[in-house]
Enzyme design. Structure first.
Site, PDB file in Angstrom:
ATOM      1  N   HIS A  98       0.837  -1.198   0.000  1.00 45.89           N
ATOM      2  CA  HIS A  98       0.000   0.000   0.000  1.00 45.89           C
ATOM      3  C   HIS A  98       0.875   1.253   0.000  1.00 45.89           C
ATOM      4  O   HIS A  98       1.863   1.331   0.732  1.00 45.89           O
ATOM      5  CB  HIS A  98      -0.911   0.013   1.232  1.00 45.89           C
ATOM      6  CG  HIS A  98      -2.061   0.969   1.125  1.00 45.89           C
ATOM      7  ND1 HIS A  98      -1.900   2.333   1.201  1.00 45.89           N
ATOM      8  CD2 HIS A  98      -3.380   0.752   0.931  1.00 45.89           C
ATOM      9  CE1 HIS A  98      -3.083   2.917   1.060  1.00 45.89           C
ATOM     10  NE2 HIS A  98      -3.995   1.986   0.903  1.00 45.89           N
TER      11      HIS A  98
ATOM     12  N   HIS B 123      10.286  13.785   8.077  1.00 44.80           N
ATOM     13  CA  HIS B 123      11.063  13.410   9.254  1.00 44.80           C
ATOM     14  C   HIS B 123      12.062  12.338   8.824  1.00 44.80           C
ATOM     15  O   HIS B 123      11.764  11.501   7.959  1.00 44.80           O
ATOM     16  CB  HIS B 123      10.098  12.873  10.314  1.00 44.80           C
ATOM     17  CG  HIS B 123      10.728  12.479  11.604  1.00 44.80           C
ATOM     18  ND1 HIS B 123      11.362  11.271  11.771  1.00 44.80           N
ATOM     19  CD2 HIS B 123      10.817  13.125  12.795  1.00 44.80           C
ATOM     20  CE1 HIS B 123      11.805  11.179  13.008  1.00 44.80           C
ATOM     21  NE2 HIS B 123      11.493  12.292  13.652  1.00 44.80           N
ATOM     22  N   PRO B 124      13.271  12.293   9.399  1.00 40.02           N
ATOM     23  CA  PRO B 124      14.297  11.343   8.937  1.00 40.02           C
ATOM     24  C   PRO B 124      13.864   9.880   8.941  1.00 40.02           C
ATOM     25  O   PRO B 124      14.288   9.106   8.073  1.00 40.02           O
ATOM     26  CB  PRO B 124      15.458  11.575   9.903  1.00 40.02           C
ATOM     27  CG  PRO B 124      15.264  12.956  10.418  1.00 40.02           C
ATOM     28  CD  PRO B 124      13.789  13.186  10.450  1.00 40.02           C
ATOM     29  N   THR B 125      13.045   9.491   9.897  1.00 37.05           N
ATOM     30  CA  THR B 125      12.626   8.086   9.959  1.00 37.05           C
ATOM     31  C   THR B 125      11.113   7.907   9.879  1.00 37.05           C
ATOM     32  O   THR B 125      10.640   6.851   9.462  1.00 37.05           O
ATOM     33  CB  THR B 125      13.110   7.421  11.261  1.00 37.05           C
ATOM     34  OG1 THR B 125      12.593   8.141  12.393  1.00 37.05           O
ATOM     35  CG2 THR B 125      14.636   7.408  11.324  1.00 37.05           C
ATOM     36  N   ALA B 126      10.341   8.927  10.266  1.00 34.02           N
ATOM     37  CA  ALA B 126       8.878   8.788  10.350  1.00 34.02           C
ATOM     38  C   ALA B 126       8.148   9.401   9.165  1.00 34.02           C
ATOM     39  O   ALA B 126       6.917   9.331   9.096  1.00 34.02           O
ATOM     40  CB  ALA B 126       8.372   9.407  11.647  1.00 34.02           C
TER      41      ALA B 126
END
Length: 271
Positions: A63, A140-143
């Site tokens: 998805h 955001h770097p990871t989120a």
């Protein structure tokens, strides 16, 4: 996922209605209700917990997604107005950025520009080439980012086919979705589900009052037959308003996971 659900329930006044996850989509849906302040706080806490636990660099699924807390829609229920939901979306977006540093893009009725009303346009690679509505970084770097909006009730309904070929599912999706000249208010895409070994037509029904649901199902069945396959099973994701069920009971009863607990008003009445 349980940690995210717990974060939502920790917000005073939140009524948790249900949640579910799908292995192939690698996606979870949580439905909760309450007064605006409670729902805003529940959504913000969920976004924060998702940002803490999910690193998109290590996330995969069929998805589309742009963030750990990917899409956060506010939907008016009994007596609430769309204006209230728009305000709630804007408040939640500001809090998500302020508390967790996750940028926010507003969509549907909460969009701050006409170009961002469509979720599909916001989800495009690089978003739409413009800065987020809240925040000074694109992701955001990871989120990643969160897409926060206000809209009417959307019904998510998936139909699995007796074929592993996703091109057949994509051809059927093109036939039925509005953007390709199909049914109004129908969004659809074709996917392959590795866990089930089959292709899937995944649909979002954005205005059920103006969709001939039984005709949609009949078209999928006819196109599947024309392309050499059949329908294997169907699933409802989340809940369905009682009015939608009353309009097309056979459509929803075809879902293998449907029972009366999937009717929104029944679930609210049980809590």
């Amino acid at each position: 996922m349980r940690a995210i659900v717990d974060a939502i329930e920790s917000a005073p006044g939140v009524l948790l209605l249900g949640w579910e996850s799908d292995m192939d989509h690698n996606r979870s849906v949580v439905t909760f209700a309450g007064e605006p302040a409670a729902v805003i706080e529940g959504a913000v806490r969920a976004a924060g917990k998702a940002a803490e636990l999910i690193d998109l660099h290590h996330h995969s699924g069929v998805h589309p997604r742009v963030g750990a807390a990917d899409v956060i829609p506010f939907v008016p229920l009994s007596g609430a107005t769309m204006a209230t939901c728009i305000d709630a979306a804007h408040q939640a977006g500001a809090e998500i950025w302020q508390r967790f540093g996750v940028p926010v893009y507003f969509y549907e009725a909460a969009a701050r520009s006409p170009e961002r009303r469509s979720l599909e346009k916001v989800r495009r690679r690089g978003f739409d080439g413009r800065p987020p509505d809240i925040g000074d970084i694109a992701t955001h770097p990871t989120a990643g980012a969160s897409v926060v909006g206000a809209r009417d009730f959307l019904i998510a309904f998936n139909i699995n086919l007796n074929t592993p070929d996703p091109e057949i599912a994509r051809a059927i999706a093109r036939k039925i979705r509005e953007s390709s000249g199909g049914f109004p208010h129908v969004k659809a895409m074709g996917l392959y589900l590795a866990s089930r070994g089959c292709a899937q037509v995944s649909m979002n029904l954005t205005n059920f009052t103006e969709i001939p649901l039984d005709q949609v199902y009949a078209m999928i069945r006819a196109e599947a037959s024309r392309l050499g396959t059949t329908i294997r099973s169907s699933q409802l994701v989340g809940f369905v308003p009682s009015r939608a069920y009353e309009m097309a009971p056979e459509f929803f009863e075809r879902a293998e996971n449907f029972d009366d607990s999937r009717i929104l008003e029944n679930q609210i009445g049980r809590e």
